[in-house]
Design a protein around this motif. Structure first.
Motif, short mmCIF file in Angstrom:
data_model
loop_
_atom_site.label_atom_id
_atom_site.label_comp_id
_atom_site.label_asym_id
_atom_site.label_seq_id
_atom_site.Cartn_x
_atom_site.Cartn_y
_atom_site.Cartn_z
N MET A 1 0.82 -1.18 0.00
CA MET A 1 0.00 0.00 0.00
C MET A 1 0.86 1.24 0.00
SD MET A 1 -3.06 -0.96 2.43
CE MET A 1 -1.94 -1.37 3.70
N THR A 2 1.84 1.21 -0.85
CA THR A 2 2.69 2.37 -0.95
C THR A 2 1.91 3.49 -1.62
OG1 THR A 2 4.38 0.78 -1.42
CG2 THR A 2 4.98 3.07 -1.64
N LEU A 127 -6.92 9.65 13.45
CA LEU A 127 -5.69 9.66 14.22
C LEU A 127 -4.51 9.20 13.39
CD1 LEU A 127 -6.67 8.24 17.71
CD2 LEU A 127 -5.61 10.43 17.23
N GLY A 128 -4.80 8.48 12.29
CA GLY A 128 -3.72 8.04 11.42
C GLY A 128 -3.62 6.54 11.29
N MET A 129 -4.55 5.78 11.92
CA MET A 129 -4.50 4.33 11.76
C MET A 129 -5.02 3.94 10.39
SD MET A 129 -4.51 2.31 15.19
CE MET A 129 -5.91 1.35 14.89
N ASN A 130 -4.56 2.82 9.89
CA ASN A 130 -4.93 2.39 8.55
C ASN A 130 -6.43 2.09 8.46
OD1 ASN A 130 -5.47 0.12 6.55
ND2 ASN A 130 -3.49 0.90 5.91
N LEU A 136 -11.76 -3.49 9.10
CA LEU A 136 -11.79 -4.95 9.16
C LEU A 136 -12.03 -5.40 10.60
CD1 LEU A 136 -11.24 -7.42 7.25
CD2 LEU A 136 -8.91 -7.40 8.09
N GLY B 65 5.21 -3.86 0.24
CA GLY B 65 4.52 -2.58 0.18
C GLY B 65 3.18 -2.64 -0.52
N GLU B 66 2.64 -3.84 -0.69
CA GLU B 66 1.36 -4.01 -1.37
C GLU B 66 0.44 -4.81 -0.44
OE1 GLU B 66 0.83 -2.69 -4.37
OE2 GLU B 66 2.88 -2.10 -4.81
N LEU B 67 -0.75 -5.17 -0.93
CA LEU B 67 -1.62 -6.03 -0.12
C LEU B 67 -2.46 -6.88 -1.05
CD1 LEU B 67 -2.54 -6.83 2.67
CD2 LEU B 67 -4.20 -5.00 2.63
N VAL B 247 -4.91 -11.31 8.04
CA VAL B 247 -4.39 -9.94 8.21
C VAL B 247 -4.11 -9.66 9.68
CG1 VAL B 247 -4.98 -7.51 8.00
CG2 VAL B 247 -5.44 -9.05 6.12
N LEU B 251 -0.41 -8.61 11.20
CA LEU B 251 -0.18 -7.32 11.86
C LEU B 251 0.12 -7.50 13.34
CD1 LEU B 251 -2.87 -5.19 10.07
CD2 LEU B 251 -0.41 -5.17 9.72
N LEU B 257 2.61 -2.56 8.11
CA LEU B 257 1.62 -2.37 7.05
C LEU B 257 2.16 -1.47 5.95
CD1 LEU B 257 -1.29 -3.01 6.41
CD2 LEU B 257 -2.00 -1.16 7.88
N TYR B 258 3.23 -0.75 6.25
CA TYR B 258 3.74 0.21 5.28
C TYR B 258 4.91 -0.33 4.48
CZ TYR B 258 0.65 3.02 7.99
OH TYR B 258 -0.48 3.48 8.62
N MET B 303 -2.77 -2.64 17.16
CA MET B 303 -2.48 -1.53 16.26
C MET B 303 -2.46 -0.21 17.03
SD MET B 303 -2.00 -2.77 13.29
CE MET B 303 -2.12 -1.35 12.23
N PHE B 307 0.73 2.19 17.49
CA PHE B 307 0.56 3.56 17.01
C PHE B 307 0.93 4.55 18.11
CE2 PHE B 307 -2.14 7.24 16.31
CZ PHE B 307 -1.71 7.60 15.04
N ARG B 321 4.18 7.16 7.34
CA ARG B 321 3.33 8.19 6.77
C ARG B 321 2.35 8.72 7.81
NH1 ARG B 321 3.99 4.46 3.36
NH2 ARG B 321 5.37 4.90 1.62
N GLN B 322 2.70 8.52 9.05
CA GLN B 322 1.82 9.02 10.10
C GLN B 322 1.95 10.54 10.18
OE1 GLN B 322 -0.16 7.03 11.09
NE2 GLN B 322 0.82 5.13 10.49
#
Lengths: 326, 330
Positions: A1-2, A127-130, A136, B65-67, B247, B251, B257-258, B303, B307, B321-322
């Motif tokens: 997910m770039t 907040l910035g979480m995916n 999900l 870097g994908e999913l 998933v 995680l 995830l990034y 998570m 975070f 990317r936060q």
């Protein structure tokens, strides 16, 4: 997910026009092709009864797809919890109707509850979480709570509002279709006519710039989740009216039907481009496509396969045409 | 460098997951008295062939870097195909479905790398497509194995091990070596960590993504084949909660995830944590939705914890990317 942020570029006016129109042309061309094939091969496609059936079957997926579009536009991809949220609204309404609550009070309670669920998810994402992971997980939690509440039994109810949603019609068009159209117009107005909606597009097309310009990003994202919450509340009510009973695992394919509608409509999944109107269009296209296949006597296997091919084709076509004009 | 100098930092790297695994195991052992001894270990390990293999594939695409969201559909399709191909024999059927998964994965990886399309968009389309094909392949419903003897070898059990678990362990080991030692594995880390820099440094544009998605497709295919041949039946709409479990495992295990960060050991730990939860709840007779509920909660909590830690600047600074905080990174 770039997520690779594109370098700013200034296209020439001609390129800019083509970039706006090109991808749309591609989709419209594909749809025309589908409809042409339908007209030639299928008896009974171009009848008012069939048009009504298509719109009715597109209404629930359509409402949710339209409602999810602001999230996608804001650059937060998609919600994977829409099936669970919709069925949550359905079961809440049915349970309250069954227990004899006044329909207006039940409706208000459902809307408030859904907005709370939406704000919670939106706040976590803001907040910035995916968003994918958050929704999900939220979907699993909602499903778990619903399943422990219903304990494996279906919730059944009847009531004045449910009867109106299920059987009411005006000029021969069912209430659900009006609800779909009205909701689409409202969502379209939200995105194109309100400050928050316009800012949603900006956040989606370049988050860094939006942040540096001082846009209220948290408010924008939470509002997008509230729009989805309102949409799932409406879709839940329509579902409650149409099927009259529900279990937590009903509407199994909804989440991916909704994503398919958004993708076929041509809203860019990475945000910043698209509109609720296009998602409504996508939902109707998929409903047409399904309708043609049903009229031609295809079973679920080929129908899902062809739908998958359609989604893949539109996605690739849009991607290639967008890149070609860049 | 002696072996201790190498091992200690490794152990520290996996400390949060090891502690979480221990905590979950102890909590479930106390909450569910029947969750003890060999039965507990076996039922936890029994999740490796399905959740484990699928999570492994998802993890590799995440490191790139994908999913890959199509894994559950791929597993369902290959489950149906394995039953259809059972006449070839057990090993051959498993081999063929693994290859089918891998080839489809290659195609996905090629399209993603060549067209630079968002992998989630393409794999969602795949998800619908593969679901349709599995309905087609099954002829519209659940199908059974006709020669029941065929699944007998898969039903063997040696202590806490079974053939399926062994297959999964071998695959985990092989992918682990591939990712950590081979040049191709390093390329996957490179494109996941800093894609443009990796390309500028001469990493090929297509190969890493094709490999990552091929591994993910093949793992999902093998997982679906193993499970359906063992159960001697398959349904086209199976594995509806598999994506969540996979998933969540990836995680919770600590894969980023990034992209660019995480190892096969992370995946193993994540799968063990999620499997402990679902296996112990199954032993205690709880319905499956309780496991789903707790998996979802665990995912959110882990998570949120990571975070928060990152935001407080307590961990080493890394590419993210936060949103920037006012607290300067230490």
């Amino acid at each position: 997910m770039t997520v690779i942020s594109r370098a700013p570029e200034v296209p020439s006016p001609a390129t800019a026009v083509f970039r706006r129109v090109g991808p749309n042309l591609a989709v419209v061309g594909l749809v025309t092709l589908v409809l042409a094939v339908a007209a030639i091969t299928t008896d009974g496609f171009f009848t008012t009864d069939n048009a009504r059936a298509i719109l009715l079957s597109a209404s629930i997926v359509g409402v949710v797809a339209v409602a999810m579009t602001p999230i996608t536009l804001s650059g937060n991809l998609v919600s994977l919890a829409v099936q669970q949220m919709t069925i949550l609204a359905t079961i809440m309404y049915l349970a309250m109707a069954r227990d004899g609550m006044h329909w207006l009070a039940a409706l208000a309670a459902v809307v408030v509850a859904m907005v709370v669920v939406g704000v919670l998810q939106g706040a976590v994402v803001a907040l910035g979480m995916n968003p994918i992971v958050t929704t999900l997980a939220a979907g699993a939690i909602i499903f778990g709570v619903l399943a422990s509440y219903t304990n494996g039994r279906a919730v059944t109810a009847t009531g004045p509002l449910l009867a109106f949603v299920a059987e009411g019609s005006l000029f021969g068009i069912p209430v659900a279709v009006y609800a779909f159209l009205l909701f689409t117009l409202l969502a379209q107005f939200y995105v194109t006519g309100t400050v928050l909606g316009r800012q949603t597009l900006l956040v989606g097309s370049n988050r860094e710039v939006a942040r540096n310009s001082g846009l209220p990003i948290a408010t924008i994202i939470i509002s997008a989740f509230v729009v989805l919450a309102l949409g799932t509340a409406l879709a839940g009510l329509l579902t409650a009216g149409q099927i009259g009973q529900a279990t937590p695992s009903d509407l199994g394919g909804l989440t991916f039907d909704v994503i398919a509608a958004i993708l076929v409509g041509g809203t860019a999944i990475q945000g910043g481009e698209g509109s609720p109107l296009r998602s409504a269009f996508g939902a109707i296209v998929i409903a047409c496509f399904n309708n043609i296949m049903v009229l031609n006597g295809l079973s679920i296997g080929p129908r899902l396969t062809f739908t998958g091919v359609l989604v893949a084709a539109v996605v690739l076509l849009l991607h290639v045409t967008r890149k070609g004009t860049r | 460098m002696n072996i201790r100098d190498q091992l200690l930092p490794r152990l520290r790297q996996y400390l949060p997951q090891l502690v979480l695994f221990g905590a979950v195991w102890i909590a479930m052992a106390i909450a569910v008295p029947a969750f003890t001894g060999e039965a507990a270990v076996f039922s936890t390990l029994s999740q490796l062939p399905l959740v484990g293999l699928v999570a492994l594939g998802v993890a590799i695409t995440m490191i790139a870097g994908e999913l890959d969201l199509s894994v559950a559909s791929m597993a369902a399709l290959c489950g149906v195909l394995a039953i259809r191909l059972a006449d070839l024999g057990l090993i051959a059927a498993l081999g063929v479905v693994t290859v089918i998964g891998g080839v489809y994965g290659c195609l996905q990886g090629y399209l993603i790398a060549r067209l630079r399309i968002n992998s989630m968009v393409l794999t969602v389309a795949s998800l619908i497509l593969l679901q349709g094909i599995s309905w087609l392949a099954s002829g519209g419903g659940s199908i059974q194995l006709t020669q029941f003897g065929l699944s007998d070898p898969l039903l063997a059990r040696w202590g806490v091990l079974s053939p399926s678990i062994l297959v999964a362990v071998v695959v985990f080991a092989a992918i682990g070596v591939y990712m950590s030692v081979s040049r191709w594995g390093r390329e996957i880390y490179a494109v996941g960590g800093a894609r443009n820099e990796a390309f500028a440094a001469g990493v090929p544009r297509l190969r890493p993504l094709i490999h990552a998605f091929a591994i993910s497709g093949a793992c999902a295919g093998l997982a679906g084949g193993l499970v359906s041949l063992r159960a001697a039946s398959a349904t086209p709409d199976a594995f509806s909660s598999l994506l969540l479990a996979a998933v969540a495992a990836v995680l919770v295990g600590g894969v980023s995830l990034y992209g660019g960060r995480g190892t096969v050991v992370n995946v193993v730990l994540g799968v063990l944590i999620v499997s402990t939860l679902s296996a112990s709840l199954a032993i205690s007779g709880q319905p499956t939705y309780v496991a789903q509920l707790l998996t979802g909660l665990l995912l959110l909590v882990v998570m949120a914890f990571e975070f928060t830690v990152k935001r407080l600047g307590a961990t080493k600074p890394k590419v993210s990317r936060q949103p920037k905080t006012l607290v300067p990174a230490s």
